[in-house]
Design a protein around this motif. Sequence first.
Motif, PDB file in Angstrom:
ATOM      1  N   PRO A   1       0.805  -1.230   0.000  1.00 49.12           N
ATOM      2  CA  PRO A   1       0.000   0.000   0.000  1.00 49.12           C
ATOM      3  C   PRO A   1       0.832   1.272   0.000  1.00 49.12           C
ATOM      4  O   PRO A   1       0.306   2.345  -0.325  1.00 49.12           O
ATOM      5  CB  PRO A   1      -0.826  -0.138   1.284  1.00 49.12           C
ATOM      6  CG  PRO A   1      -0.026  -1.035   2.163  1.00 49.12           C
ATOM      7  CD  PRO A   1       0.666  -1.987   1.251  1.00 49.12           C
ATOM      8  N   PHE A   2       2.099   1.186   0.376  1.00 51.51           N
ATOM      9  CA  PHE A   2       2.935   2.377   0.451  1.00 51.51           C
ATOM     10  C   PHE A   2       3.795   2.552  -0.802  1.00 51.51           C
ATOM     11  O   PHE A   2       3.893   3.660  -1.338  1.00 51.51           O
ATOM     12  CB  PHE A   2       3.828   2.302   1.702  1.00 51.51           C
ATOM     13  CG  PHE A   2       3.045   2.219   2.979  1.00 51.51           C
ATOM     14  CD1 PHE A   2       2.399   3.327   3.488  1.00 51.51           C
ATOM     15  CD2 PHE A   2       2.929   1.013   3.653  1.00 51.51           C
ATOM     16  CE1 PHE A   2       1.671   3.251   4.665  1.00 51.51           C
ATOM     17  CE2 PHE A   2       2.200   0.918   4.820  1.00 51.51           C
ATOM     18  CZ  PHE A   2       1.563   2.042   5.340  1.00 51.51           C
ATOM     19  N   THR A   3       4.391   1.477  -1.265  1.00 50.61           N
ATOM     20  CA  THR A   3       5.299   1.581  -2.416  1.00 50.61           C
ATOM     21  C   THR A   3       4.623   1.240  -3.741  1.00 50.61           C
ATOM     22  O   THR A   3       5.102   1.619  -4.805  1.00 50.61           O
ATOM     23  CB  THR A   3       6.503   0.639  -2.240  1.00 50.61           C
ATOM     24  OG1 THR A   3       6.032  -0.720  -2.228  1.00 50.61           O
ATOM     25  CG2 THR A   3       7.220   0.929  -0.927  1.00 50.61           C
ATOM     26  N   GLY A   4       3.506   0.519  -3.692  1.00 51.49           N
ATOM     27  CA  GLY A   4       2.850   0.079  -4.916  1.00 51.49           C
ATOM     28  C   GLY A   4       3.511  -1.116  -5.562  1.00 51.49           C
ATOM     29  O   GLY A   4       3.104  -1.539  -6.650  1.00 51.49           O
ATOM     30  N   TYR A   5       4.519  -1.694  -4.922  1.00 49.54           N
ATOM     31  CA  TYR A   5       5.186  -2.865  -5.486  1.00 49.54           C
ATOM     32  C   TYR A   5       4.220  -4.048  -5.535  1.00 49.54           C
ATOM     33  O   TYR A   5       3.436  -4.263  -4.615  1.00 49.54           O
ATOM     34  CB  TYR A   5       6.411  -3.246  -4.652  1.00 49.54           C
ATOM     35  CG  TYR A   5       7.574  -2.291  -4.760  1.00 49.54           C
ATOM     36  CD1 TYR A   5       7.619  -1.328  -5.759  1.00 49.54           C
ATOM     37  CD2 TYR A   5       8.640  -2.370  -3.861  1.00 49.54           C
ATOM     38  CE1 TYR A   5       8.681  -0.443  -5.864  1.00 49.54           C
ATOM     39  CE2 TYR A   5       9.714  -1.487  -3.960  1.00 49.54           C
ATOM     40  CZ  TYR A   5       9.720  -0.522  -4.959  1.00 49.54           C
ATOM     41  OH  TYR A   5      10.777   0.346  -5.058  1.00 49.54           O
ATOM     42  N   ARG A   6       4.327  -4.802  -6.613  1.00 48.83           N
ATOM     43  CA  ARG A   6       3.486  -5.986  -6.794  1.00 48.83           C
ATOM     44  C   ARG A   6       4.244  -7.226  -6.345  1.00 48.83           C
ATOM     45  O   ARG A   6       5.431  -7.385  -6.649  1.00 48.83           O
ATOM     46  CB  ARG A   6       3.071  -6.134  -8.264  1.00 48.83           C
ATOM     47  CG  ARG A   6       2.174  -5.022  -8.805  1.00 48.83           C
ATOM     48  CD  ARG A   6       2.044  -5.162 -10.320  1.00 48.83           C
ATOM     49  NE  ARG A   6       1.024  -4.305 -10.895  1.00 48.83           N
ATOM     50  CZ  ARG A   6       1.238  -3.042 -11.266  1.00 48.83           C
ATOM     51  NH1 ARG A   6       2.445  -2.497 -11.099  1.00 48.83           N
ATOM     52  NH2 ARG A   6       0.256  -2.329 -11.794  1.00 48.83           N
ATOM     53  N   TYR A   7       3.514  -8.110  -5.651  1.00 46.13           N
ATOM     54  CA  TYR A   7       4.088  -9.385  -5.217  1.00 46.13           C
ATOM     55  C   TYR A   7       3.152 -10.512  -5.661  1.00 46.13           C
ATOM     56  O   TYR A   7       1.919 -10.378  -5.591  1.00 46.13           O
ATOM     57  CB  TYR A   7       4.264  -9.421  -3.695  1.00 46.13           C
ATOM     58  CG  TYR A   7       5.267  -8.417  -3.190  1.00 46.13           C
ATOM     59  CD1 TYR A   7       6.609  -8.748  -3.113  1.00 46.13           C
ATOM     60  CD2 TYR A   7       4.864  -7.147  -2.804  1.00 46.13           C
ATOM     61  CE1 TYR A   7       7.549  -7.818  -2.655  1.00 46.13           C
ATOM     62  CE2 TYR A   7       5.785  -6.211  -2.352  1.00 46.13           C
ATOM     63  CZ  TYR A   7       7.120  -6.549  -2.283  1.00 46.13           C
ATOM     64  OH  TYR A   7       8.038  -5.628  -1.836  1.00 46.13           O
ATOM     65  N   TYR A   8       3.769 -11.599  -6.115  1.00 45.65           N
ATOM     66  CA  TYR A   8       3.006 -12.736  -6.633  1.00 45.65           C
ATOM     67  C   TYR A   8       3.300 -13.988  -5.812  1.00 45.65           C
ATOM     68  O   TYR A   8       4.421 -14.170  -5.310  1.00 45.65           O
ATOM     69  CB  TYR A   8       3.373 -12.994  -8.097  1.00 45.65           C
ATOM     70  CG  TYR A   8       2.947 -11.897  -9.040  1.00 45.65           C
ATOM     71  CD1 TYR A   8       1.775 -12.010  -9.773  1.00 45.65           C
ATOM     72  CD2 TYR A   8       3.711 -10.743  -9.180  1.00 45.65           C
ATOM     73  CE1 TYR A   8       1.376 -11.001 -10.643  1.00 45.65           C
ATOM     74  CE2 TYR A   8       3.321  -9.729 -10.039  1.00 45.65           C
ATOM     75  CZ  TYR A   8       2.150  -9.859 -10.767  1.00 45.65           C
ATOM     76  OH  TYR A   8       1.757  -8.852 -11.620  1.00 45.65           O
ATOM     77  N   ALA A   9       2.298 -14.833  -5.697  1.00 49.35           N
ATOM     78  CA  ALA A   9       2.476 -16.114  -5.026  1.00 49.35           C
ATOM     79  C   ALA A   9       3.012 -17.141  -6.024  1.00 49.35           C
ATOM     80  O   ALA A   9       2.692 -17.093  -7.225  1.00 49.35           O
ATOM     81  CB  ALA A   9       1.153 -16.594  -4.445  1.00 49.35           C
ATOM     82  N   GLU A  10       3.801 -18.076  -5.541  1.00 45.41           N
ATOM     83  CA  GLU A  10       4.331 -19.118  -6.417  1.00 45.41           C
ATOM     84  C   GLU A  10       3.208 -19.920  -7.071  1.00 45.41           C
ATOM     85  O   GLU A  10       3.353 -20.413  -8.194  1.00 45.41           O
ATOM     86  CB  GLU A  10       5.258 -20.046  -5.627  1.00 45.41           C
ATOM     87  CG  GLU A  10       6.592 -19.426  -5.264  1.00 45.41           C
ATOM     88  CD  GLU A  10       7.559 -20.448  -4.688  1.00 45.41           C
ATOM     89  OE1 GLU A  10       7.245 -21.662  -4.767  1.00 45.41           O
ATOM     90  OE2 GLU A  10       8.612 -20.050  -4.194  1.00 45.41           O
ATOM     91  N   ALA A  11       2.077 -20.038  -6.354  1.00 43.72           N
ATOM     92  CA  ALA A  11       0.948 -20.799  -6.905  1.00 43.72           C
ATOM     93  C   ALA A  11       0.378 -20.147  -8.160  1.00 43.72           C
ATOM     94  O   ALA A  11      -0.341 -20.798  -8.933  1.00 43.72           O
ATOM     95  CB  ALA A  11      -0.146 -20.936  -5.853  1.00 43.72           C
ATOM     96  N   GLN A  12       0.692 -18.866  -8.400  1.00 45.68           N
ATOM     97  CA  GLN A  12       0.184 -18.175  -9.587  1.00 45.68           C
ATOM     98  C   GLN A  12       0.998 -18.484 -10.843  1.00 45.68           C
ATOM     99  O   GLN A  12       0.604 -18.094 -11.942  1.00 45.68           O
ATOM    100  CB  GLN A  12       0.183 -16.662  -9.349  1.00 45.68           C
ATOM    101  CG  GLN A  12      -0.843 -16.189  -8.325  1.00 45.68           C
ATOM    102  CD  GLN A  12      -0.815 -14.678  -8.171  1.00 45.68           C
ATOM    103  OE1 GLN A  12       0.038 -14.131  -7.472  1.00 45.68           O
ATOM    104  NE2 GLN A  12      -1.746 -14.015  -8.846  1.00 45.68           N
ATOM    105  N   LEU A  13       2.112 -19.171 -10.675  1.00 46.54           N
ATOM    106  CA  LEU A  13       2.952 -19.458 -11.834  1.00 46.54           C
ATOM    107  C   LEU A  13       2.229 -20.306 -12.871  1.00 46.54           C
ATOM    108  O   LEU A  13       2.409 -20.114 -14.078  1.00 46.54           O
ATOM    109  CB  LEU A  13       4.247 -20.147 -11.387  1.00 46.54           C
ATOM    110  CG  LEU A  13       5.322 -19.233 -10.796  1.00 46.54           C
ATOM    111  CD1 LEU A  13       6.463 -20.059 -10.225  1.00 46.54           C
ATOM    112  CD2 LEU A  13       5.840 -18.267 -11.863  1.00 46.54           C
ATOM    113  N   GLU A  14       1.435 -21.264 -12.423  1.00 45.91           N
ATOM    114  CA  GLU A  14       0.746 -22.137 -13.383  1.00 45.91           C
ATOM    115  C   GLU A  14      -0.197 -21.331 -14.267  1.00 45.91           C
ATOM    116  O   GLU A  14      -0.241 -21.511 -15.488  1.00 45.91           O
ATOM    117  CB  GLU A  14      -0.018 -23.239 -12.652  1.00 45.91           C
ATOM    118  CG  GLU A  14      -0.682 -24.222 -13.617  1.00 45.91           C
ATOM    119  CD  GLU A  14      -1.344 -25.390 -12.904  1.00 45.91           C
ATOM    120  OE1 GLU A  14      -1.780 -26.312 -13.600  1.00 45.91           O
ATOM    121  OE2 GLU A  14      -1.418 -25.365 -11.661  1.00 45.91           O
TER     122      GLU A  14
END
Length: 354
Positions: A34-47
Amino acid sequence: MLTIGDFARASRLSARTLRRYDELGLLPPARVDPFTGYRYYAEAQLERARLVGWLRRIGMPLAEVGRVCTLYETDPGAAARAIRAYWAGVESDTAARRDLASSLVDRMKGTTGMTTDDNTAPALTLRAAALLDRGLVRALQQDAAHTGPRLLAVADGYGPEGERAAHAAVAALAAVPAPPPAPRPGDVLNALDEGVREANAAVAGLADSGTTLTAALLAGSRLALAHVGDSRAYLLRDGVLTRLTRDHTVVQALVDAGELDPAEAAERPDRALLLKALDGGDVPPEPELGVREVRAGDRLLLCTDGLSALVPAEEIELALVRAGDPQATVRSLAALARGLGAPDNLACVVADVA
């Protein structure tokens, strides 16, 4: 959790592509700081990310990619069928364009005599008759037909407004100005292409409804064809019947790709599942276009699948040879369908080139 850079490397999608997919709701990150706007993804989203990448590599539009990915999460079999149907459509489009390219090459080389018209030859015209038959099962008649000295058309409507769709498409096509009897090369195809666009626009606003459309336009000694859906056009010459159009159906695309035997296609319950139809969308479907040389004595048949999907081709050929004038012939064809139960509406046009 993976940063967008790590996720990009693992999924083989660029960070820019991932941001685009996030904007479209196709592949949103698991968390956004919420502060930097950086996006993070879960490993489960790789498929899902890899599936998106593969689907884009085969050319699937983003809207369809999202639908297939959602299906895959709940029903992998349905997702597989959706991919197969999409690729069948690609194969069908490719085959239609290949035929048009061959026709254009032949015309430009002069191998079919299509580059010029013989001004000393008698003018050709079409002497035609049409018949609509509701059949023995359907409560409504949703087919339409048009005949004229130069233009023939049939349409097979579907959905709650199918009758309006079919008639609107045929009327819009017939209203487009035809090229002169001896047009410049390309005019006749351009006229039919514009007619299909107008026909598609005429169907707009008819909810959950649409229509097939198959049309033939005579100009000089050339017969131009425009085709969308699974209605058909045939040419009878010297007692031999030749099919001029290819069905825009999933089953036909599978046959073209060698994945289904033609004998099996007629028994498939999904044989009428269309890949193309006029549905009033903002982007009209690309019609299958082609040009053939015709001569006096040829006989043409345009029909909806109420005839072609029911009556064997050899019986249709025999009726076209034996039945007499066009009016008697359309009655004979309808009688053949009724003799086999006539489960569907039927529209047919028979025209003699004279």
